[in-house]
Design an enzyme around this catalytic site. Structure first.
Site, PDB file in Angstrom:
ATOM      1  N   SER A  10       0.840  -1.195   0.000  1.00  0.00           N
ATOM      2  CA  SER A  10       0.000   0.000   0.000  1.00  0.00           C
ATOM      3  C   SER A  10       0.873   1.241   0.000  1.00  0.00           C
ATOM      4  CB  SER A  10      -0.896   0.027   1.245  1.00  0.00           C
ATOM      5  OG  SER A  10      -0.155   0.403   2.390  1.00  0.00           O
ATOM      6  N   ASP A  11       0.360   2.320  -0.584  1.00  0.00           N
ATOM      7  CA  ASP A  11       0.980   3.606  -0.307  1.00  0.00           C
ATOM      8  C   ASP A  11       0.703   3.917   1.157  1.00  0.00           C
ATOM      9  OD1 ASP A  11       2.318   5.994  -0.579  1.00  0.00           O
ATOM     10  OD2 ASP A  11       1.255   6.606  -2.385  1.00  0.00           O
ATOM     11  N   TRP A  12       1.510   4.783   1.750  1.00  0.00           N
ATOM     12  CA  TRP A  12       1.448   5.019   3.189  1.00  0.00           C
ATOM     13  C   TRP A  12       0.115   5.675   3.576  1.00  0.00           C
ATOM     14  CZ3 TRP A  12       5.014   2.258   1.794  1.00  0.00           C
ATOM     15  CH2 TRP A  12       6.092   1.861   2.590  1.00  0.00           C
TER      16      TRP A  12
END
Length: 743
Positions: free
Chosen positions: A261-263
């Site tokens: 995932s992106d943060w």
């Protein structure tokens, strides 16, 4: 074997009856066997634990089995400095200053796959030395609008070029036992409302424009990881999206790697379980809100997932699939005892960055051969502009770096010219005097309290007495410029630079403008300024690279990878054409939705098809020598769908010095059942030629180069009929063409 020895000492592992090490630790066994063996030994709690972060940039391994943690690092231009375990603040290390490589816009502008491989190998060595096993990069989101604040991290507007340039980068990184995590999949083409906006795009545009570079990364580059995007598609977050991740990435492309995932990009536990996500990372300590005391246990793929399993509401089939992929990542990286040790902040890496920078710098305009600087006649040079001195490696978002050193354009020129000419400096304008981002402090004091009028007056007065003026302007990495999190507000240069440039050229017509940016800018003074150079963000060796091109030590050979429009409404995401809807609706859209109504017509496809002349076209770039193109020839007049056709063209260096030219092949479908762009890039080759030397450039294409995506059939179709192959030095400089037929 070291891991096995330590586990035996700890008493947590015993050899089997045949006195053999466990299968999962035996590097002579196939990875799939090792994965299954390790999986069979793990508890449900251990499986869930490795799905989510334990700190800002790490996730747990399985200590009981000797499987190490995973450590991520931001790229794609250098290895990010260490931060505290739970916060973005600096950890205060003294040995984490890296080499900054040129931004990816510069890399793609080399049009040289060898430079991409060199880049990947070099940054991979830096990541490996710092014991990072996942590099969060490269980025291949398509340049849809010049206002996207993050375009400088990507590879331009053309999916074919981005796909060809990303593959060697990935291979170079992964040679070091470090996974390339290609981002941001997919449709992350703006920073405005990036967490909430749902992208509405037709299937054909999705497959032809926004997915090909990711597909190449998976199928040709064998990327070990992919990062999801923040935005939504079909109403689902991209980080857990059935269509993007399960149907396309894994189903159609056969991706075997890990989806990260992106943060803070995860928003729902059940969707994260079933829609293709493997690893969850977050922006705050619990991934949800700031400051929860039980931190990472609150992640969507942490205790909430474990509770669903233990209550019987969900099974463990999806869990095991995720763990298999993460274990595979570990065996390719941290568990690979044969991977090299890497190296960090070396002269070799700095010189690699300089070489890439030199090849990516683009000579946009060179009236009266004002460049290269003739040091026999030019004895006083005035350098103007904040960008001549401002450090550009700090700021811009997650790609901000703490570097061992950074050579400014002013210092690079002074060093190269030495005593051959006098180099003076005038500020000209004040942009952003700050030099602190996420705790990385440049140490520069750029404060200047003089008025705009005083600054301009000083520069103009000095310009009148100079043999040449070089203005280093453009953008910087502050908010609303080339920076993550916020898009630009306008195409025009900030800080009233246009006024400074106009007054300077009125005072001295020997003016060269160097545009430091990762985006196109408006140039209302283009007809008055004889020399224009696209200088990018070039990293550690920026000043040395720019100086070498300006004085002619290096012959420029970079070509643009995105179009420069004359004005913003010449870009298809901003045109006021009533048939495409209100410009504000197409970019940036509303908080909840943006429509890509321009469809396939992105960049040069729009300019070509709508007959809108760009300021500088896609593929444009000049040289200090000249090239003569022969007539393109085809080896046959007809081909079938299971056949290939080869085109050849002779190119000769007709100038007086060695140079490199990027020969570009475009294909035009002369009659199609579905609308198509006027032409599309389908091949390129960068060749070096000595004065008077001639080479034959060859392109071979098959039906793939002729195909379009048919949304009704959900398949690629090569439609029989007449086509044209066009050879050019850019999309706006076609040298010759030849017709052929697909039977």
């Amino acid at each position: 074997m070291k891991a096995v020895f330590m586990l035996l000492i700890a008493g947590s592992l015993t050899l089997n009856a045949q006195n053999k090490i466990p299968v999962y630790l035996d590097e002579n066994k196939p990875i799939d066997e090792r994965v299954e063996d390790a999986l069979s030994r793990m508890t449900v709690e251990e499986k869930v634990a490795i799905l989510h972060a334990q700190s800002k940039f790490s996730s747990p391994g399985v200590p009981r089995l000797g499987i190490p943690e995973n450590w991520m690092t931001d790229g794609p231009h250098g290895i990010r400095p260490e931060v505290l375990w739970d916060e973005w603040e600096q950890a205060g290390w003294t040995n984490d200053s890296c080499i900054a490589f040129p931004a990816l816009t510069c890399l793609s502008a080399t049009w040289n796959k060898d430079m991409s491989l060199l880049y990947g190998r070099s940054i991979g060595e830096e990541a490996r030395y710092r014991n990072k096993n996942v590099l969060l990069g490269p980025g291949v989101n398509i340049y849809r609008t010049p206002l996207n604040g993050r375009n400088f991290e990507y590879m331009g507007e053309d999916p074919y070029l981005a796909g060809k340039m990303v593959v060697p980068y990935i291979k170079g990184v992964q040679e070091n036992g470090v996974a390339a995590c290609v981002k941001h999949y997919a449709l992350n083409n703006q920073e405005t409302n990036r967490h909430t906006v749902n992208v509405v795009v037709d299937d054909r545009t999705l497959y032809e424009i926004y997915l090909p570079a990711f597909k190449a990364a998976v199928q040709e580059g064998d990327a070990w990881a992919i990062m999801g995007a923040y935005n939504l598609y079909k109403g689902q977050q991209a980080c857990h999206n059935q269509y993007l991740l399960n149907d396309i990435l894994r189903g159609e492309w056969g991706f075997k790697g890990v989806v990260v995932s992106d943060w803070g990009g995860v928003n729902d536990t059940r969707e994260a379980i079933f829609n293709g996500l493997d690893m969850e990372f977050g922006s705050w300590t619990n991934g949800l809100t700031e400051g929860a005391s039980n931190a990472y246990d609150n992640y969507y793929l942490a205790q909430p997932y474990l509770k669903l399993i233990k209550s019987g509401e969900v099974g463990t089939k999806e869990l095991d699939e995720k763990v298999r992929r993460i274990l595979r990542l570990s065996f390719l990286t941290t568990m690979n005892t044969k991977r090299p040790f890497g190296s960090f902040a070396t002269e070799e890496h700095a010189l690699a960055g300089r070489k890439i920078a030199q090849e990516g710098i683009v000579l946009l305009q060179n009236k009266n051969n004002i460049l290269p600087i003739d040091l026999n006649t030019t004895k006083k040079i005035l350098v103007v502009g904040e960008n001549a001195v401002k450090m550009m490696t700090v700021g811009g978002g997650s790609s901000s770096l703490k570097v061992t050193y950074e050579v400014s354009p002013l210092d690079g020129l002074k060093k190269r010219i030495g005593s051959q000419a006098e180099v003076l400096y005038a500020r000209g304008y004040v942009g952003d005097a700050s030099g602190n981002y996420n705790g990385v402090v440049t140490g520069q004091n750029l404060e200047d309290n003089r008025s705009e009028a005083e600054l301009i007056a000083e520069a103009v007065s000095m310009a009148k007495d100079a043999d040449m003026v070089i203005f280093f302007g453009g953008l910087n990495k502050s908010n609303y410029q080339d920076s993550e999190g916020r898009d630009r507000k306008e195409l025009e240069l900030p800080y009233n630079q246009d006024k400074v440039i106009t007054e300077l050229v009125n005072a001295n017509q020997n003016l060269v403008y160097v545009n430091i940016s990762g985006n196109a800018v408006a140039m209302p003074w283009v007809n008055q300024v004889p020399g224009i150079v696209q200088g990018w963000f070039l990293g550690t060796e920026a000043g040395n690279a720019l100086a070498s091109v300006l004085v002619g030590d290096v012959n420029p050979s970079g070509k643009l990878t995105f179009s420069f429009p004359v004005k913003l409404t010449d870009n298809s995401a901003h045109t006021p054409d009533g048939n495409l809807g209100a410009a504000t609706y197409r970019f940036p859209g509303t908080k909840d939705e943006v429509k890509y109504n321009e469809g396939l017509l992105v960049g040069y496809r729009w300019h070509d098809t709508k007959k809108i002349k760009p300021l500088f076209g896609f593929g444009h770039g000049l040289s200090y020598t000249t090239f003569e193109y022969g007539k393109v020839a085809a080896d046959k007049k007809e081909m079938t769908t299971d056949d290939k056709i080869t085109f050849t063209v002779n190119v000769k260096n007709t100038g007086s010095r060695e140079g490199a030219e990027v020969v570009q092949l475009y294909i035009s479908d002369l009659k199609s059942s579905l609308p198509r762009p006027l032409k599309e890039l389908k091949g390129f080759d960068k060749i070096k030629l000595n004065p008077g030397e001639e080479k034959t450039v060859t392109f071979t294409v098959d039906k793939e180069a002729l195909s379009f995506f048919d949304p009704d059939k959900h398949d690629w179709v090569a439609e029989p009929g007449d086509f044209e192959a066009l050879i050019g030095a850019s999309s706006t400089d076609i040298k010759s063409k030849v017709k052929f037929k697909l039977k």
